[in-house]
Write a protein that holds these residues in place. Sequence first.
Motif, PDB file in Angstrom:
ATOM      1  N   HIS A 260      10.382 -70.152  38.398  1.00 14.37           N
ATOM      2  CA  HIS A 260       9.195 -70.888  37.937  1.00 14.37           C
ATOM      3  C   HIS A 260       8.388 -71.339  39.159  1.00 14.37           C
ATOM      4  N   PHE A 261       7.125 -70.871  39.266  1.00 14.70           N
ATOM      5  CA  PHE A 261       6.315 -71.139  40.447  1.00 14.70           C
ATOM      6  C   PHE A 261       5.254 -72.217  40.221  1.00 14.70           C
ATOM      7  N   ALA A 262       4.636 -72.276  39.059  1.00 14.63           N
ATOM      8  CA  ALA A 262       3.545 -73.236  38.824  1.00 14.63           C
ATOM      9  C   ALA A 262       4.024 -74.654  39.108  1.00 14.63           C
ATOM     10  N   ALA A 263       3.183 -75.427  39.812  1.00  7.42           N
ATOM     11  CA  ALA A 263       3.585 -76.762  40.271  1.00  7.42           C
ATOM     12  C   ALA A 263       4.016 -77.667  39.117  1.00  7.42           C
ATOM     13  N   SER A 264       3.280 -77.625  38.014  1.00 12.98           N
ATOM     14  CA  SER A 264       3.631 -78.435  36.848  1.00 12.98           C
ATOM     15  C   SER A 264       3.052 -77.760  35.615  1.00 12.98           C
ATOM     16  N   ALA A 265       3.908 -77.057  34.883  1.00 15.73           N
ATOM     17  CA  ALA A 265       3.471 -76.315  33.710  1.00 15.73           C
ATOM     18  C   ALA A 265       4.686 -75.986  32.854  1.00 15.73           C
ATOM     19  N   PRO A 266       4.490 -75.694  31.574  1.00 16.48           N
ATOM     20  CA  PRO A 266       5.616 -75.252  30.746  1.00 16.48           C
ATOM     21  C   PRO A 266       6.296 -74.034  31.376  1.00 16.48           C
ATOM     22  N   ALA A 267       7.611 -73.996  31.293  1.00 11.29           N
ATOM     23  CA  ALA A 267       8.381 -72.939  31.956  1.00 11.29           C
ATOM     24  C   ALA A 267       9.187 -72.152  30.932  1.00 11.29           C
ATOM     25  N   ASP A 268       9.176 -70.840  31.087  1.00 15.34           N
ATOM     26  CA  ASP A 268       9.949 -69.974  30.203  1.00 15.34           C
ATOM     27  C   ASP A 268      11.430 -70.032  30.586  1.00 15.34           C
ATOM     28  N   LEU A 269      12.258 -69.761  29.608  1.00 12.31           N
ATOM     29  CA  LEU A 269      13.706 -69.674  29.822  1.00 12.31           C
ATOM     30  C   LEU A 269      14.089 -68.199  29.761  1.00 12.31           C
ATOM     31  N   TYR A 270      14.413 -67.626  30.916  1.00 14.32           N
ATOM     32  CA  TYR A 270      14.654 -66.183  31.005  1.00 14.32           C
ATOM     33  C   TYR A 270      16.077 -65.826  30.612  1.00 14.32           C
ATOM     34  N   LEU A 271      16.193 -64.772  29.811  1.00  9.88           N
ATOM     35  CA  LEU A 271      17.492 -64.202  29.506  1.00  9.88           C
ATOM     36  C   LEU A 271      17.932 -63.310  30.649  1.00  9.88           C
ATOM     37  N   PHE A 272      17.016 -62.534  31.167  1.00  8.79           N
ATOM     38  CA  PHE A 272      17.203 -61.778  32.404  1.00  8.79           C
ATOM     39  C   PHE A 272      15.827 -61.392  32.914  1.00  8.79           C
ATOM     40  N   GLY A 273      15.748 -61.013  34.170  1.00  7.60           N
ATOM     41  CA  GLY A 273      14.452 -60.667  34.742  1.00  7.60           C
ATOM     42  C   GLY A 273      14.534 -60.409  36.228  1.00  7.60           C
ATOM     43  N   TRP A 274      13.364 -60.403  36.860  1.00  6.77           N
ATOM     44  CA  TRP A 274      13.275 -60.133  38.295  1.00  6.77           C
ATOM     45  C   TRP A 274      12.153 -60.992  38.880  1.00  6.77           C
ATOM     46  N   VAL A 275      12.412 -61.597  40.043  1.00 16.34           N
ATOM     47  CA  VAL A 275      11.448 -62.489  40.663  1.00 16.34           C
ATOM     48  C   VAL A 275      10.811 -61.800  41.859  1.00 16.34           C
ATOM     49  N   ASP A 276       9.481 -61.747  41.863  1.00 16.01           N
ATOM     50  CA  ASP A 276       8.717 -61.256  43.019  1.00 16.01           C
ATOM     51  C   ASP A 276       8.165 -62.477  43.737  1.00 16.01           C
ATOM     52  N   GLU A 296      13.768 -81.215  27.808  1.00 20.53           N
ATOM     53  CA  GLU A 296      13.070 -82.332  27.153  1.00 20.53           C
ATOM     54  C   GLU A 296      12.959 -82.182  25.640  1.00 20.53           C
ATOM     55  N   GLN A 297      13.528 -81.099  25.073  1.00 23.13           N
ATOM     56  CA  GLN A 297      13.415 -80.797  23.647  1.00 23.13           C
ATOM     57  C   GLN A 297      11.947 -80.667  23.226  1.00 23.13           C
ATOM     58  N   ASP A 298      11.153 -80.086  24.146  1.00 24.79           N
ATOM     59  CA  ASP A 298       9.719 -79.898  23.894  1.00 24.79           C
ATOM     60  C   ASP A 298       9.284 -78.619  24.585  1.00 24.79           C
ATOM     61  N   PHE A 299       8.849 -77.624  23.777  1.00 27.36           N
ATOM     62  CA  PHE A 299       8.456 -76.331  24.354  1.00 27.36           C
ATOM     63  C   PHE A 299       7.229 -76.445  25.255  1.00 27.36           C
ATOM     64  N   SER A 300       6.434 -77.471  25.078  1.00 20.14           N
ATOM     65  CA  SER A 300       5.224 -77.624  25.885  1.00 20.14           C
ATOM     66  C   SER A 300       5.405 -78.592  27.061  1.00 20.14           C
ATOM     67  N   ALA A 301       6.630 -79.086  27.268  1.00 17.60           N
ATOM     68  CA  ALA A 301       6.871 -80.034  28.358  1.00 17.60           C
ATOM     69  C   ALA A 301       6.688 -79.357  29.707  1.00 17.60           C
ATOM     70  N   PRO A 302       5.954 -79.974  30.641  1.00 19.04           N
ATOM     71  CA  PRO A 302       5.783 -79.373  31.975  1.00 19.04           C
ATOM     72  C   PRO A 302       7.067 -79.483  32.788  1.00 19.04           C
ATOM     73  N   VAL A 303       7.315 -78.467  33.592  1.00 16.66           N
ATOM     74  CA  VAL A 303       8.483 -78.431  34.473  1.00 16.66           C
ATOM     75  C   VAL A 303       7.996 -78.216  35.900  1.00 16.66           C
ATOM     76  N   THR A 304       8.545 -78.955  36.845  1.00 17.60           N
ATOM     77  CA  THR A 304       8.156 -78.832  38.248  1.00 17.60           C
ATOM     78  C   THR A 304       8.539 -77.469  38.783  1.00 17.60           C
ATOM     79  N   GLY A 305       7.580 -76.783  39.404  1.00 16.99           N
ATOM     80  CA  GLY A 305       7.818 -75.450  39.931  1.00 16.99           C
ATOM     81  C   GLY A 305       7.838 -75.415  41.449  1.00 16.99           C
ATOM     82  N   LEU A 306       8.070 -74.250  42.001  1.00 11.83           N
ATOM     83  CA  LEU A 306       8.214 -74.098  43.440  1.00 11.83           C
ATOM     84  C   LEU A 306       6.949 -74.464  44.208  1.00 11.83           C
ATOM     85  N   ASN A 307       5.783 -74.260  43.600  1.00 15.01           N
ATOM     86  CA  ASN A 307       4.532 -74.566  44.299  1.00 15.01           C
ATOM     87  C   ASN A 307       4.298 -76.061  44.482  1.00 15.01           C
TER      88      ASN A 307
END
Length: 460
Positions: A260-276, A296-307
């Motif tokens: 998860h890169f966005a500084a503060s935004a909803p974050a997906d929960l990956y089952l599998f994937g690849w990070v560039d 947070e039991q909220d799909f729209s809750a922002p999560v702190t990202g790497l940025n």
Amino acid sequence: MDVEILARIQFAFTISFHYIYPPLSIGLGLLMVIMEGLYLKTGNKEYETLARFWTKIFALTFGIGVATGIVMEFEFGTNWATYSRYVGDIFGSALAAEGIFAFALESGFLGVLLFGWNRVSPTVHFISTIGVFLGSMFSAIWITVANSWQQTPAGYQIVGEGMEVRAEIVDFWAMVFNPSSVDRLTHVWIGAFLAGAFLVLSVHAYYLLRGRYVELSKKAFKIALAVATIFSLSQLFTGHRSAEYVAEYQPAKLAAMEGHFAASAPADLYLFGWVDKNQQKTSGIAIPGGLGFLLEQDFSAPVTGLNAFAEEDRPGQVNAVFQFYHLMVAIGMALIGLTLLACFFWWRGVLFQQRWLLHIFAWAVILPQLANQFGWFTAEMGRQPWVVYGLLRTSDALSSVVTANQVLFSLIGFTIIYALLLVLFLYLLNKKIKHGPYDESDTPDRPLQEDMARVAGGEI
């Protein structure tokens, strides 16, 4: 190659190899207590036979574990002298506590456990088995406390200046019960119980497939399956709790775990994937907003990202952290599915007729070991660039006089020695398994008894 990279590779190699054995010791300790307890309760000699057999394998894993663990303590001084000076008061107190409260207890009772079968009463021997098991559990406590303090420091103050600066304990119990220690400890314990249970499942699945020690192996398989089922499900809860503490105290690590890169935004929960990392993009199959819901039991809750963090304060190997974390989770879910499926057949009364399932269990012994290693990699690589989170960078923790050639030479030497130890361990383990649970004098007609049982039962 850079001395820091080589030193990190060397420590990662030695601790990864060492970490094969302590989880097995802890997990086998629990199984031994259960087996011997059942013998005392029922008087059934087969449970005593199982306890004796697995005690021998426990002793093998304990011995190799001690030999491989000593090396790491020397590495603190040779490669990481600045780190040792900085955290010596804290890390040293935890290691001292391990020696006093754990290793002394475990090794003290080990002699009675191994050599006291016909020399002390069954009750005294059972107490010794419990003592060895508790000693291995206490050892995990203090090692996990020391590492957890590096993840979430607490109960300390910084004293000194310049090259003399160091962390000093001001509240021992705050250090012990730092924010991550309890959750991480339960996660480590359960991973160890699964490692031991799946070793027992693997060996007795092998015996059942070969038609050896059939009735004995059925008992052992059921005991280990019950343990594996309970703790594979329990790992879901401890894993969730661990993710919550990471989100609160190490948000950069959590962002790397989910790409998860966005500084503060909803974050997906990956089952599998690849990070560039360069493109700051993660591709794969994910639950939209799932990470926010998990936390947070909220799909729209922002999560702190790497940025949200400066480049130098982020984990360097984001994709590696992501992959190790998701492999750990995938294995955990596979263990749940496998044990629940086996329990279903057990409930139906046809568990030991499923030869295909026994084949899977015979090879599944590697899965908890891989999950333990991947979880460790996630925790340690995700903590970078800090060796003590927020206080001491890994690049600043090195010994000032050690050279790359010196570290490379010792790394090659350790690799050769550890490879020989692994071959020795596998050879001795294989020898004990092929010999089987019984001494020759105990079973003069054992093959005939087993053949008759197989013909009568028809399930193997």
